[in-house]
Scaffold this active site. Structure first.
Site, PDB file in Angstrom:
ATOM      1  N   GLY A  12       0.802  -1.219   0.000  1.00 13.64           N
ATOM      2  CA  GLY A  12       0.000   0.000   0.000  1.00 13.64           C
ATOM      3  C   GLY A  12       0.833   1.265   0.000  1.00 13.64           C
ATOM      4  O   GLY A  12       0.459   2.269   0.618  1.00 13.64           O
ATOM      5  N   TYR A 155     -15.058  -2.990   7.755  1.00  9.38           N
ATOM      6  CA  TYR A 155     -13.708  -2.476   7.989  1.00  9.38           C
ATOM      7  C   TYR A 155     -13.270  -2.761   9.419  1.00  9.38           C
ATOM      8  O   TYR A 155     -12.168  -3.248   9.666  1.00  9.38           O
ATOM      9  CB  TYR A 155     -13.680  -0.976   7.702  1.00  9.38           C
ATOM     10  CG  TYR A 155     -12.341  -0.321   7.925  1.00  9.38           C
ATOM     11  CD1 TYR A 155     -11.323  -0.450   6.983  1.00  9.38           C
ATOM     12  CD2 TYR A 155     -12.086   0.436   9.068  1.00  9.38           C
ATOM     13  CE1 TYR A 155     -10.088   0.147   7.179  1.00  9.38           C
ATOM     14  CE2 TYR A 155     -10.861   1.035   9.268  1.00  9.38           C
ATOM     15  CZ  TYR A 155      -9.863   0.899   8.328  1.00  9.38           C
ATOM     16  OH  TYR A 155      -8.641   1.486   8.535  1.00  9.38           O
ATOM     17  N   LYS A 159     -10.145  -5.115  10.935  1.00  9.61           N
ATOM     18  CA  LYS A 159      -9.072  -4.589  11.781  1.00  9.61           C
ATOM     19  C   LYS A 159      -9.042  -5.273  13.149  1.00  9.61           C
ATOM     20  O   LYS A 159      -7.967  -5.462  13.721  1.00  9.61           O
ATOM     21  CB  LYS A 159      -9.220  -3.072  11.927  1.00  9.61           C
ATOM     22  CG  LYS A 159      -8.986  -2.299  10.620  1.00  9.61           C
ATOM     23  CD  LYS A 159      -7.589  -2.549  10.053  1.00  9.61           C
ATOM     24  CE  LYS A 159      -7.310  -1.684   8.831  1.00  9.61           C
ATOM     25  NZ  LYS A 159      -5.952  -1.894   8.287  1.00  9.61           N
TER      26      LYS A 159
END
Length: 219
Positions: A12, A155, A159
């Site tokens: 990323g 999301y 996580k």
């Protein structure tokens, strides 16, 4: 700050925290493998690294949804640069929607990029790093891995899962010479924050300083 030698893998790296982390690690002497999808941002970071350092910088294009692509990317790093000293998992994606409006595809994309891909890449690098008896895995989690927020259930789930994976990996790495750790930032001033409703509390560069510390200076 002392300069080091070796290879750091950063996923990323085309923008945000990944970009800042790549530049920070390059400034400390690491050769870099930048893993991600083909983009102008990734190529720009590679140019910046090469322009500011005599260290190697390899763009490793990979589809984070594809196991074979990630395995091939890891094998390319090992073959062309050698065994990484540091692997920084920064790649992440969020698709904001309430639970009843979240499609299975959106769920799979977020869990795939944010949780499955770090597992697959870690697994790919782990045997060679174990053999070297040195190395660090740094996972970029989120405050969303400790609390919930509306419109980000998938999301947050990814996580929370990433933290659990990291902690289990850390237990498996005891007495191996390797370590695993995670950074759980709050709201960062990046594109990913848009639409969250939260004001930015920190910059990507500030988070990168913590990653740099964990990758190099932390005991």
């Amino acid at each position: 700050a002392r300069r080091v030698s070796g290879v750091a893998v950063v996923t990323g790296a085309s923008r945000g925290v990944g970009r800042a982390a790549a530049l920070a690690l390059s400034s400390r002497g690491f050769g870099l493998a930048l893993m991600g999808r083909s983009s102008a941002g990734l190529s720009e970071v590679a140019r910046l690294v090469r322009g500011a350092s005599d260290q190697s910088c390899l763009e490793v294009l990979a589809d984070f949804a594809d196991e074979g692509s990630l395995q091939a990317g890891a094998e390319r790093v090992l073959g062309e640069l050698g065994v990484p000293r540091v692997v920084v998992h920064c790649a992440g994606v969020v698709v904001r929607a309430r639970v009843e409006d979240t499609t299975a595809q959106a769920w799979d994309v977020q869990l795939g990029t944010n949780l499955r891909a770090p597992f697959l890449l870690t697994r790919a690098f782990l045997p060679s790093m174990r053999a070297a008896r040195t190395g660090r895995f740094v996972f970029v989690g989120s405050i969303s891995g400790t609390l919930g927020s509306p419109g980000a259930a998938a999301y947050a789930a990814s996580k929370w899962g990433l933290t659990g994976f990291m902690k289990s990996l850390a237990e498996e790495l005891k007495d191996s010479g390797l370590m695993a750790c995670a950074v759980l930032p709050g709201s960062i001033d990046t594109d990913m924050l848009k639409g969250s409703g939260f004001p930015p509390k920190m910059s990507a560069g500030e988070v990168a300083k913590t990653i740099e510390f964990l990758a190099i200076d932390a005991p």
